[in-house]
Design an enzyme around this catalytic site. Sequence first.
Site, PDB file in Angstrom:
ATOM      1  N   ASP A  11       0.886  -1.161   0.000  1.00 46.09           N
ATOM      2  CA  ASP A  11       0.000   0.000   0.000  1.00 46.09           C
ATOM      3  C   ASP A  11       0.924   1.211   0.000  1.00 46.09           C
ATOM      4  OD1 ASP A  11      -1.664   2.114   0.659  1.00 46.09           O
ATOM      5  OD2 ASP A  11      -2.877   0.937   2.063  1.00 46.09           O
ATOM      6  N   TYR A 232       0.010  -0.644  15.106  1.00 45.84           N
ATOM      7  CA  TYR A 232      -0.930  -0.769  14.001  1.00 45.84           C
ATOM      8  C   TYR A 232      -0.633   0.252  12.904  1.00 45.84           C
ATOM      9  CZ  TYR A 232      -5.046  -0.725  11.110  1.00 45.84           C
ATOM     10  OH  TYR A 232      -5.877  -0.773  10.027  1.00 45.84           O
ATOM     11  N   LYS A 235      -3.723  -3.013   7.565  1.00 49.83           N
ATOM     12  CA  LYS A 235      -3.775  -4.471   7.554  1.00 49.83           C
ATOM     13  C   LYS A 235      -2.807  -5.058   6.536  1.00 49.83           C
ATOM     14  CE  LYS A 235      -6.074  -6.725  10.588  1.00 49.83           C
ATOM     15  NZ  LYS A 235      -5.388  -7.420  11.629  1.00 49.83           N
TER      16      LYS A 235
END
Length: 368
Positions: A11, A232, A235
Amino acid sequence: MKVTVSLIKADVGSVAGHALVPEEIKKLAEESLINAMETEKIIDFRIFNAGDDLELLMTHRKGVDSQEIHGLAWEVFKKCADKAKEMKLYGAGQDLLKDAFSGNIRGLGPGIAEMEFTERKAEPLIVFMMDKTEPGAFNLPIFKIFADPFNTAGLVIDPSMHSGFVFEIWDILEHRRVFMRAPEELYSILALIGAKSRFVIKRVYPKGGKLPAEEPVAVISTEKLYQVAGEYVGKDDPVAIVRAQSGLPAVGEILEAFAFPHLVSGWMRGSHNGPIMPVPFRYSKCTRFDGPPRCISAGFQLCNGKLIGPVDMFDDPAFDYARQKANEIAEYMRRHGPFEPHRLSAEEMEYTTLPKVLDSLKGRFEQL
Ligand code: 13P
Ligand code: 13P
Ligand code: MG
Ligand code: MG
């Protein structure tokens, strides 16, 4: 002659939040890979986006973990991330977690699925790319494809695959792996891979016979971003490559495993469970509550390392029912709002932003 198929993804930034890789970025990646093809670094390539993930599918003769190929992918992602920053895209450079490339792209953020094998007389290849979920999302369909006789008729009626397959399963928390045989150890395999956030299928091997036992027939990316970043950061939207036919499951048996939109984690902020929806390329953008999670599939024939295709495999009304079912499940799950099991279990939420909220309440608790 052996060929290597490498599917490397990251990403690098997207338009309208986490929805889509814009055409400018895909174009830039394409230019770099055309150049790599002209200088014979790679044989062929295709570029895809699975929602906000940029996917580089490359064929070459350099084997897995090639410094040259990983370096190439890293360069492409870097260039695209720079452009994404210039365009002020969302999450520009999101998955490029480390600065220095030192020979291998593993551990730097991008996801990798690659395998080297002897190209057969006809070599059908099915590639899967998911968005808004995690590597364990492939456990159920890969198990069904290679071990479930109710999914794969060939396990029952084709002598060339009647003896089953070997699963390489990774424990991604303890960093260890185990090889297990199906059908002999079916129940033990399921005992592990049912816990999909910890045990993930990494590769599948044939048991020999028609196909060399040491050459994988399926491979899945298993990188976990929070393990690289320590917090985090989005994902670990996974990818997989599966070979088909002639001693392996038929293309239709491979796709059949996606007719059931099973529950996976990774929806909205990587913190929710939802159904995985098989969609054609044009619907590979997650909008409702940043989802629901979805999967695209590209079909190819390999011809001396050249890619014939892609065929948009889920662009078939026969998958409309799975999509409708996924929509029903999505609606049902959404009605739970912040409640489990829509929201991930407390254990899995440890890797999200929730602990920071809970921290602020620490001093308020009284002992009972
Ligand atoms: P064809 O007869 O169309 O080649 O199909 C064979 C097959 O096994 C399909 O699953
Ligand atoms: P990605 O992992 O696809 O970037 O999505 C992150 C997210 O939080 C979406 O809500
Ligand atoms: Mg994103
Ligand atoms: Mg994504």
